[in-house]
Motif scaffolding. Structure first.
Motif: not given
Length: 287
Positions: A49-76
């Motif tokens: 479970k810890i391994t699976s959660l670590e994978e999920i957390i990694s995916g969420l971090k990646s999605d968060s990075t993409l979302l932050q880039a989109k937010i920055t683009d929209l703000e521009d």
């Protein structure tokens, strides 16, 4: 003796150690083993479970990075839109002022055009009234010649006095006879009272070929020479101003009606005196 002592001591120690040990039953032993296996299985599940959660957390971090880039683009983009809106709002007042100025100019031009249109309509109305009055005067003055083939009518705002050739000329002649001169004198009396009227004398023939008429080669010649004879009589004898009268020959190419019967040919052989008002005032308005 010392050796015997050591043996006795060892025996007593063994007895003590054996006495101190507790004997474990098989049931209890099996329970401990089962508990150990359960703990091992729980630990493995927890590790997965810890391994699976670590994978999920990694995916969420990646999605968060993409979302932050989109937010920055929209703000521009929002910033760019706000800048454009601010610029448009600052320029809108001047653009509206220009539009209002153009609208006022167009309204002024429209009023001028409407005024000119009313003037043109007034001139045309007066022209039509004058044309109808002239027609009535001519019909009264030439009433005695209408049975001889003279007609007066209005076409396209002009008065047409049509005289058949037999009223003016002998067959094949370009010399006006006495009856024709009487009709032209009556016509001249009216024209002298209408100095604002332009006069055009048109000669027309039938479609029969000209033969044995000396220097007259064809119907063109005959139509032009007859029109010229009428113009000369009106200007030289009746003193109509030269500047308001013209002579033209139409030959056989503008017949009243098509056909080759003697009646049709007779109607087509004619002199038409076209009377039109001077429209200098109207021309000046529409320049």
């Amino acid at each position: 003796m010392r050796k015997t002592s050591y043996s006795v001591i060892t025996l007593f120690l063994f007895i003590g150690l054996f006495a101190s040990c507790v004997v474990m039953s098989p049931k209890k032993y099996n329970a401990i083993i089962a508990q150990k296996d359960s703990l091992s299985l729980g630990w493995e599940n927890a590790r997965m479970k810890i391994t699976s959660l670590e994978e999920i957390i990694s995916g969420l971090k990646s999605d968060s990075t993409l979302l932050q880039a989109k937010i920055t683009d929209l703000e521009d983009k929002i910033k760019g839109m706000n800048d454009s809106f601010t610029s448009l709002r600052s320029n809108s007042s001047s653009e509206i002022s220009k539009l209002e100025a153009n609208l006022k100019k167009l309204e002024a031009d429209l009023q001028k055009r409407e005024a000119r249109l009313r003037e043109v309509e007034d001139i045309l109305r007066k022209r039509d009234e004058a044309t109808n009055a002239l027609k009535n005067k001519l019909q009264k003055a030439l009433l005695g010649f209408q049975q001889s083939g003279l007609t007066v009518d209005i076409r396209n705002g002009k008065v047409y006095v049509s005289l058949t050739d037999k009223l003016l000329f002998s067959s094949g002649s370009i010399v006006i006879d006495e009856k024709g001169k009487l009709a032209l004198r009556e016509l001249a009396k009216v024209l002298k009272t209408q100095p604002e009227i332009n006069i055009s004398v048109e000669g027309h023939t039938d479609n029969q070929r000209v033969v044995n008429l000396g220097q007259i080669k064809d119907n063109w010649d005959l139509s032009v020479l007859r029109a010229t004879s009428v113009v000369r009589f009106l200007t030289e004898t009746e003193k109509i101003e030269n500047g308001r009268i013209t002579a033209t020959g139409k030959g056989e190419y503008q017949p009243i009606e098509e056909g080759s019967s003697s009646e049709v040919r007779s109607r087509n052989r004619r002199i038409e005196i076209v009377l039109s008002p001077k429209l200098d005032e109207l021309y000046n308005l529409i320049k």
